[in-house]
Design a protein around this motif. Structure first.
Motif, mmCIF file in Angstrom:
data_model
loop_
_atom_site.group_PDB
_atom_site.id
_atom_site.type_symbol
_atom_site.label_atom_id
_atom_site.label_comp_id
_atom_site.label_asym_id
_atom_site.label_seq_id
_atom_site.Cartn_x
_atom_site.Cartn_y
_atom_site.Cartn_z
ATOM 1 N N THR A 1 47.678 46.543 38.269
ATOM 2 C CA THR A 1 47.169 45.331 37.637
ATOM 3 C C THR A 1 45.653 45.392 37.744
ATOM 4 O OG1 THR A 1 49.138 44.089 38.266
ATOM 5 C CG2 THR A 1 47.203 42.815 37.646
ATOM 6 N N VAL A 2 44.964 45.226 36.612
ATOM 7 C CA VAL A 2 43.515 45.405 36.562
ATOM 8 C C VAL A 2 42.890 44.184 35.908
ATOM 9 C CG1 VAL A 2 41.620 46.900 35.839
ATOM 10 C CG2 VAL A 2 43.861 47.899 36.348
ATOM 11 N N VAL A 3 41.919 43.600 36.595
ATOM 12 C CA VAL A 3 41.218 42.415 36.096
ATOM 13 C C VAL A 3 39.724 42.703 36.046
ATOM 14 C CG1 VAL A 3 40.593 40.013 36.608
ATOM 15 C CG2 VAL A 3 42.957 40.777 36.883
ATOM 16 N N ARG A 4 39.094 42.295 34.937
ATOM 17 C CA ARG A 4 37.639 42.440 34.803
ATOM 18 C C ARG A 4 36.984 41.073 34.920
ATOM 19 N NH1 ARG A 4 34.118 43.679 29.295
ATOM 20 N NH2 ARG A 4 32.064 43.524 30.301
ATOM 21 N N HIS A 5 35.856 41.038 35.642
ATOM 22 C CA HIS A 5 35.028 39.849 35.699
ATOM 23 C C HIS A 5 33.579 40.312 35.575
ATOM 24 C CE1 HIS A 5 34.371 35.573 36.805
ATOM 25 N NE2 HIS A 5 33.183 36.053 37.153
ATOM 26 N N ALA A 6 32.949 39.946 34.453
ATOM 27 C CA ALA A 6 31.588 40.414 34.173
ATOM 28 C C ALA A 6 31.555 41.943 34.245
ATOM 29 C CB ALA A 6 30.591 39.767 35.124
ATOM 30 N N GLY A 7 30.698 42.496 35.112
ATOM 31 C CA GLY A 7 30.579 43.946 35.201
ATOM 32 C C GLY A 7 31.408 44.564 36.295
ATOM 33 N N THR A 8 32.407 43.846 36.776
ATOM 34 C CA THR A 8 33.225 44.327 37.885
ATOM 35 C C THR A 8 34.700 44.352 37.503
ATOM 36 O OG1 THR A 8 31.670 43.492 39.540
ATOM 37 C CG2 THR A 8 33.931 43.836 40.275
ATOM 38 N N VAL A 9 35.394 45.370 37.988
ATOM 39 C CA VAL A 9 36.827 45.508 37.767
ATOM 40 C C VAL A 9 37.513 45.560 39.124
ATOM 41 C CG1 VAL A 9 38.642 47.056 36.944
ATOM 42 C CG2 VAL A 9 36.592 46.695 35.559
#
Length: 305
Positions: free
Chosen positions: A38-46
């Motif tokens: 499960t992969v979530v991105r927030h701004a420039g971070t994963v």
């Protein structure tokens, strides 16, 4: 996936993205939500939650290796995976993914050649390519054995040497390999226009470097990758001094076994997914099963000594 994992993973990504400031004008996006990742991105971070059965010691070694190879692999944002709702989680910088209409075959080949020439840490475990292929075959036997496409896939798999089926040690135990190379494993970092780098360390380890060339080789052999793109990839790998194939001449003696294994793995997944969805195989999936059927009539190539 546990019910609470996705929001907790989003919180983890937010915290990593804004470690230096409490301001948060950006939103989160779920990039993948599968049983194995499960992969979530927030701004420039994963933030990535790894498969439930991931070995914590092995993952830490793989993440540490990535941290020491910033010219090949996107470096992690922290050296130690953390436990989140029973899943190991790592954080990484976001990178711009590949445009399918402009596949960077030369960049992929050059990165692989550099990875393969890099001395592997002595503590790094074997790369997990053959083990993943074996799991796909096991799933086929369990969930789709009665499908007409299963038999040729299983015959092709049974004809492979034991190491390619994950049943014996690989003949190369020192070469550093990615273990799961495809175009989805390349990103531009820093985004949006930085150099191409590899991502996903879950299968990183030592082993037969030809495995990393096997998916494009298999696509080419199945007619799914145009000859000119395969030629570009192979020529760039050789020009960069990649050790998986001879510097000239026929590369297939080195590639044949891994390419057959990846073909069987991909076909097994295709049949299993089709059965689960209650649908017929599509054209690409049929071509993979047909390739497995043809393998029975063609002897395995003998690797050069």
């Amino acid at each position: 996936m546990t019910t609470d994992l996705l929001p907790a993973l989003a919180d983890r990504a937010r915290a990593a993205a804004h470690a230096r400031t409490p301001a948060c004008p950006c939103g989160a996006a779920t990039l993948a939500d599968r049983a194995d990742a499960t992969v979530v991105r927030h701004a420039g971070t994963v933030a990535k939650a790894h498969a439930p059965d991931t070995d914590p010691t092995e993952l830490a070694l793989r993440v540490t290796t990535a941290a020491h190879l910033p010219d090949v692999l996107v470096p992690p944002l922290g050296p130690t995976p953390v436990d989140l709702h029973g899943r190991l989680v790592t954080c990484w910088p976001y990178g711009t993914p590949v445009d399918p209409d402009a596949a960077p075959w030369e960049a992929a080949a050059a990165l692989l050649a550099l990875l393969h020439r890099t001395p592997a840490p002595v503590t790094l475990p074997p790369m997990r390519g053959p083990a993943k292929a074996a799991r796909a075959i096991a799933a086929l036997r369990t969930r789709a054995a009665q499908h007409p496409g299963a038999a040729p896939v299983l015959r092709a798999w049974a004809a492979l040497p034991a190491w390619a089926r994950g049943e014996a040690a690989m003949p190369d135990a020192v070469t550093l390999c990615h273990g799961d190379l495809h175009l989805g494993q390349l990103v531009r970092h820093p985004a949006p226009e930085g150099p191409w780098l590899l991502i996903d360390v879950d299968d990183l380890g030592t082993g037969v470097p030809a495995w990393d060339l096997a998916r494009p080789a298999a696509w080419y052999a199945c007619g799914l990758l145009p000859p000119d793109e395969w030629t570009r990839f192979l020529a760039a790998y050789r020009a960069a001094g990649g050790p998986a194939v001879p510097p000239d001449g026929d590369p297939w003696p080195a590639l044949d076994v891994p390419a057959r294994a990846l073909t069987a793995q991909t076909a097994a997944r295709a049949v299993t997914k089709a059965v689960a969805a209650g649908r017929a195989l599509d054209e690409v999936e049929r071509s993979l099963v047909d390739a497995c059927a043809r393998m029975a009539s063609v002897a395995l190539a003998s690797p050069r000594s």
